[in-house]
Design a protein around this motif. Structure first.
Motif, PDB file in Angstrom:
ATOM      1  N   TYR A 158       0.841  -1.205   0.000  1.00 45.90           N
ATOM      2  CA  TYR A 158       0.000   0.000   0.000  1.00 45.90           C
ATOM      3  C   TYR A 158       0.868   1.243   0.000  1.00 45.90           C
ATOM      4  O   TYR A 158       1.982   1.237   0.526  1.00 45.90           O
ATOM      5  CB  TYR A 158      -0.987  -0.054   1.164  1.00 45.90           C
ATOM      6  CG  TYR A 158      -1.789  -1.320   1.075  1.00 45.90           C
ATOM      7  CD1 TYR A 158      -2.795  -1.439   0.118  1.00 45.90           C
ATOM      8  CD2 TYR A 158      -1.464  -2.433   1.841  1.00 45.90           C
ATOM      9  CE1 TYR A 158      -3.478  -2.635  -0.050  1.00 45.90           C
ATOM     10  CE2 TYR A 158      -2.141  -3.625   1.680  1.00 45.90           C
ATOM     11  CZ  TYR A 158      -3.140  -3.721   0.728  1.00 45.90           C
ATOM     12  OH  TYR A 158      -3.795  -4.909   0.544  1.00 45.90           O
ATOM     13  N   ARG A 159       0.328   2.314  -0.575  1.00 43.98           N
ATOM     14  CA  ARG A 159       1.150   3.506  -0.785  1.00 43.98           C
ATOM     15  C   ARG A 159       0.434   4.772  -0.336  1.00 43.98           C
ATOM     16  O   ARG A 159      -0.036   5.559  -1.156  1.00 43.98           O
ATOM     17  CB  ARG A 159       1.537   3.606  -2.251  1.00 43.98           C
ATOM     18  CG  ARG A 159       2.232   2.357  -2.770  1.00 43.98           C
ATOM     19  CD  ARG A 159       2.845   2.591  -4.132  1.00 43.98           C
ATOM     20  NE  ARG A 159       3.998   3.473  -4.053  1.00 43.98           N
ATOM     21  CZ  ARG A 159       4.478   4.162  -5.084  1.00 43.98           C
ATOM     22  NH1 ARG A 159       3.874   4.086  -6.247  1.00 43.98           N
ATOM     23  NH2 ARG A 159       5.526   4.919  -4.942  1.00 43.98           N
ATOM     24  N   PRO A 160       0.356   4.961   0.991  1.00 45.15           N
ATOM     25  CA  PRO A 160      -0.268   6.216   1.446  1.00 45.15           C
ATOM     26  C   PRO A 160       0.668   7.391   1.188  1.00 45.15           C
ATOM     27  O   PRO A 160       1.844   7.310   1.513  1.00 45.15           O
ATOM     28  CB  PRO A 160      -0.452   5.990   2.954  1.00 45.15           C
ATOM     29  CG  PRO A 160       0.531   4.928   3.326  1.00 45.15           C
ATOM     30  CD  PRO A 160       0.838   4.120   2.101  1.00 45.15           C
ATOM     31  N   ALA A 194       0.812  11.726  -0.720  1.00 43.83           N
ATOM     32  CA  ALA A 194       0.331  12.627  -1.773  1.00 43.83           C
ATOM     33  C   ALA A 194       0.911  12.252  -3.128  1.00 43.83           C
ATOM     34  O   ALA A 194       2.117  12.132  -3.283  1.00 43.83           O
ATOM     35  CB  ALA A 194       0.689  14.062  -1.430  1.00 43.83           C
ATOM     36  N   GLY A 195       0.030  12.040  -4.073  1.00 48.01           N
ATOM     37  CA  GLY A 195       0.446  11.816  -5.455  1.00 48.01           C
ATOM     38  C   GLY A 195       1.023  10.445  -5.756  1.00 48.01           C
ATOM     39  O   GLY A 195       1.443  10.196  -6.881  1.00 48.01           O
ATOM     40  N   LEU A 196       1.062   9.544  -4.755  1.00 49.79           N
ATOM     41  CA  LEU A 196       1.637   8.217  -5.010  1.00 49.79           C
ATOM     42  C   LEU A 196       0.626   7.335  -5.746  1.00 49.79           C
ATOM     43  O   LEU A 196      -0.538   7.277  -5.370  1.00 49.79           O
ATOM     44  CB  LEU A 196       2.037   7.543  -3.696  1.00 49.79           C
ATOM     45  CG  LEU A 196       3.138   8.238  -2.890  1.00 49.79           C
ATOM     46  CD1 LEU A 196       3.449   7.435  -1.623  1.00 49.79           C
ATOM     47  CD2 LEU A 196       4.398   8.400  -3.740  1.00 49.79           C
ATOM     48  N   GLN A 197       1.086   6.629  -6.775  1.00 46.93           N
ATOM     49  CA  GLN A 197       0.199   5.707  -7.481  1.00 46.93           C
ATOM     50  C   GLN A 197      -0.144   4.551  -6.546  1.00 46.93           C
ATOM     51  O   GLN A 197       0.747   3.941  -5.962  1.00 46.93           O
ATOM     52  CB  GLN A 197       0.888   5.153  -8.728  1.00 46.93           C
ATOM     53  CG  GLN A 197       0.814   6.070  -9.926  1.00 46.93           C
ATOM     54  CD  GLN A 197      -0.616   6.400 -10.358  1.00 46.93           C
ATOM     55  OE1 GLN A 197      -1.498   5.544 -10.307  1.00 46.93           O
ATOM     56  NE2 GLN A 197      -0.842   7.630 -10.758  1.00 46.93           N
ATOM     57  N   ARG A 226      -9.058  16.886  -0.481  1.00 45.87           N
ATOM     58  CA  ARG A 226      -7.685  16.369  -0.445  1.00 45.87           C
ATOM     59  C   ARG A 226      -7.710  14.859  -0.256  1.00 45.87           C
ATOM     60  O   ARG A 226      -8.523  14.333   0.498  1.00 45.87           O
ATOM     61  CB  ARG A 226      -6.929  16.994   0.715  1.00 45.87           C
ATOM     62  CG  ARG A 226      -6.834  18.487   0.576  1.00 45.87           C
ATOM     63  CD  ARG A 226      -5.798  19.061   1.508  1.00 45.87           C
ATOM     64  NE  ARG A 226      -5.824  20.512   1.411  1.00 45.87           N
ATOM     65  CZ  ARG A 226      -5.181  21.191   0.472  1.00 45.87           C
ATOM     66  NH1 ARG A 226      -4.456  20.557  -0.431  1.00 45.87           N
ATOM     67  NH2 ARG A 226      -5.257  22.500   0.439  1.00 45.87           N
ATOM     68  N   GLY A 227      -6.806  14.193  -0.947  1.00 47.25           N
ATOM     69  CA  GLY A 227      -6.643  12.752  -0.728  1.00 47.25           C
ATOM     70  C   GLY A 227      -7.636  11.866  -1.442  1.00 47.25           C
ATOM     71  O   GLY A 227      -7.692  10.671  -1.172  1.00 47.25           O
ATOM     72  N   VAL A 228      -8.425  12.418  -2.375  1.00 50.46           N
ATOM     73  CA  VAL A 228      -9.372  11.556  -3.101  1.00 50.46           C
ATOM     74  C   VAL A 228      -8.735  10.917  -4.337  1.00 50.46           C
ATOM     75  O   VAL A 228      -9.336  10.045  -4.955  1.00 50.46           O
ATOM     76  CB  VAL A 228     -10.653  12.309  -3.535  1.00 50.46           C
ATOM     77  CG1 VAL A 228     -11.501  12.667  -2.329  1.00 50.46           C
ATOM     78  CG2 VAL A 228     -10.328  13.529  -4.364  1.00 50.46           C
ATOM     79  N   GLY A 229      -7.531  11.381  -4.697  1.00 50.91           N
ATOM     80  CA  GLY A 229      -6.848  10.745  -5.829  1.00 50.91           C
ATOM     81  C   GLY A 229      -6.822  11.576  -7.106  1.00 50.91           C
ATOM     82  O   GLY A 229      -6.708  11.014  -8.192  1.00 50.91           O
ATOM     83  N   LYS A 230      -6.866  12.886  -6.985  1.00 53.20           N
ATOM     84  CA  LYS A 230      -6.829  13.742  -8.177  1.00 53.20           C
ATOM     85  C   LYS A 230      -5.459  13.672  -8.861  1.00 53.20           C
ATOM     86  O   LYS A 230      -5.366  13.518 -10.073  1.00 53.20           O
ATOM     87  CB  LYS A 230      -7.135  15.205  -7.801  1.00 53.20           C
ATOM     88  CG  LYS A 230      -8.498  15.404  -7.162  1.00 53.20           C
ATOM     89  CD  LYS A 230      -8.743  16.854  -6.780  1.00 53.20           C
ATOM     90  CE  LYS A 230      -7.815  17.378  -5.683  1.00 53.20           C
ATOM     91  NZ  LYS A 230      -7.963  16.695  -4.373  1.00 53.20           N
ATOM     92  N   THR A 231      -4.408  13.783  -8.063  1.00 52.01           N
ATOM     93  CA  THR A 231      -3.060  13.781  -8.642  1.00 52.01           C
ATOM     94  C   THR A 231      -2.738  12.426  -9.259  1.00 52.01           C
ATOM     95  O   THR A 231      -2.168  12.346 -10.351  1.00 52.01           O
ATOM     96  CB  THR A 231      -2.019  14.137  -7.561  1.00 52.01           C
ATOM     97  OG1 THR A 231      -2.369  15.409  -7.011  1.00 52.01           O
ATOM     98  CG2 THR A 231      -0.624  14.204  -8.134  1.00 52.01           C
ATOM     99  N   ALA A 232      -3.136  11.356  -8.561  1.00 50.78           N
ATOM    100  CA  ALA A 232      -2.889  10.014  -9.101  1.00 50.78           C
ATOM    101  C   ALA A 232      -3.627   9.836 -10.433  1.00 50.78           C
ATOM    102  O   ALA A 232      -3.086   9.254 -11.383  1.00 50.78           O
ATOM    103  CB  ALA A 232      -3.335   8.951  -8.088  1.00 50.78           C
TER     104      ALA A 232
END
Ligand SMILES: Nc1ncnc2c1ncn2[C@@H]1O[C@H](COP(=O)(O)OP(=O)(O)O)[C@@H](O)[C@H]1O
Ligand SMILES: [Mg+2]
Length: 393
Positions: A8-10, A12-15, A51-57
């Motif tokens: 698992y990859r908690p 910011a921005g981590l796939q 924040r943290g919903v996965g926009k950057t990913a």
């Protein structure tokens, strides 16, 4: 269990190890890209969510899709105080340089020089030095509404000559000040009107569509607004179980349900809890007890990183405002009710509210209402309240 193998990859921005639940968003983007590549038009996308919903990913996924389809891709994260013109020129410079490795034409060489004109340091007036290139007839004026359009038109032309499309992703776009935001949207609009093969995806907090509409009223017609939220139970189940099973490990059903109960399906929290439970498990079946024990450590970690850093940037008055809001319940709250619970008039708290929005802590889903930009923030404030020492002040 072996922490090296923890999938698992908690962060910011981590796939994530398994990208759950965004199938239709990925398909929509593929369709838009295919259309652009054959010379048709497509609306720009605006990904909005807490924040943290996965926009950057998701943006990164889009960039990968674009590259697989043969597009050039430019991903830009807007930071507080960034010079958007310079940032854009510098990223495009890299991309074109990379492209030119396959063959440098005089056209690309000229465009590289053109871009350099925007990358020079600002002089003491805060404007870019006046850069004129007699061959290219280009000028960096320091006015983003002119310079950004010039850049999009120029690189769009290069893309067209090379029979490709440029994918632009602007992450955290809500951070861009109104003037630059308007200039950027205006320049996109101008480039698309002049048929440059360009695809824009913006991502930001829920206030982004409103900020964009205030900056340029036609932005509502340019962008398809795509809300990104929590995962459904089934989607979260996949996000948790599939990476485990790939390593011969399984979460028992009750463990998955417990993760859903505490995270409400918010992707960042899902990664944190799955990561924490894996670390505590001592067999290849991860139990509800493992999840429950993980909660302590995870909540502690979240308080220190995800939440506390947000509070550290606030004044006491701003913290008091947040706490008052938290006592009123879940979801968006009326600014009048918050003021009432602080014994003040709503108008007297206008600047506090504006600062909290500017700092990205709150957003206004409807006129006269505010909500937290981070999920579970109310719960965090309740836990942290005693240690905040802000109520007696
Ligand atoms: N579709 C998804 N499925 C599972 N986990 C995800 C998904 N999207 C994002 N995550 C995880 O959520 C966390 C936050 O993602 P991020 O893209 O940084 O969110 P945002 O940009 O919205 O703040 C990361 O740990 C990431 O791995
Ligand atoms: Mg992000």
């Amino acid at each position: 269990m072996d922490s090296h193998a923890n999938p698992y990859r908690p962060g910011a921005g981590l796939q994530p190890p398994f990208f759950a639940g965004r199938e239709s968003l990925l398909t929509d983007a593929s369709v838009a890209m295919d259309r652009l590549l054959i010379g048709r038009s497509s609306k720009s996308f605006m990904l909005v969510g807490l924040r943290g919903v996965g926009k950057t990913a998701l943006l990164q996924r889009y960039a990968n899709l674009a590259e697989e389809a043969g597009m050039m891709s430019v991903v830009i994260e807007v930071a507080e105080g960034s010079d958007i013109t310079k940032l854009l020129a510098a990223r495009l410079y890299e991309v074109l340089l990379h492209m030119s490795a396959r063959g440098m034409t005089s056209r690309i060489r000229n465009t590289l020089r053109f871009l350099q004109g925007f990358m020079l340091p600002a002089n003491t007036n805060g404007y870019n030095e006046f850069v004129a290139d007699s061959e290219m007839h280009t000028v960096a004026t320091g006015d983003p509404s002119i310079d950004l359009l010039d850049i999009f038109l120029e690189v769009g032309e290069v893309a067209r000559e090379n029979k490709t499309t440029i994918f632009f992703a602007f992450d955290e776009l809500h951070r861009l000040p109104a003037l630059e935001l308007g200039a950027l949207i205006g320049a996109q609009h101008g480039a698309v009107q002049r048929s440059r093969p360009i695809f824009f995806v913006a991502a930001g907090l829920p206030q982004l569509p409103m900020l964009a509409a205030e900056a340029r009223s036609y932005s509502e017609r340019m962008f398809a607004v795509l809300p990104i939220g929590a995962l459904s139970y089934q989607e979260m189940h996949h996000a948790v179980q599939i990476p485990a099973e790939a390593q011969g490990v399984r979460f028992e059903d009750d463990a998955v349900k417990e993760i859903y109960r505490v995270t409400q399906g918010f992707p960042y929290f899902v990664q944190e809890w799955a990561h924490g439970a894996w670390a505590l498990a001592d067999a290849s079946l991860i139990t509800i007890q493992n999840v429950a024990h993980a909660s302590q450590a995870v909540l502690h970690r979240l308080s220190e990183s995800f939440f506390q850093v947000r509070l550290d940037r606030l004044t006491d008055a701003e913290k008091r405002y947040l706490v008052a809001m938290g006592t009123l319940g879940d979801g968006a709250q009326s600014t009048r009710d918050i003021a009432h619970s602080l014994g003040k008039k709503s108008t007297a708290l206008g600047s506090i509210r504006a600062n909290l929005i500017r700092k990205g802590i709150l957003y206004s889903p409807r006129s006269g209402e505010v909500a937290y930009t981070a999920p579970l923030f109310k719960e965090f404030l309740q836990c942290a309240r005693s240690s905040l020492r802000i109520l007696e002040a």
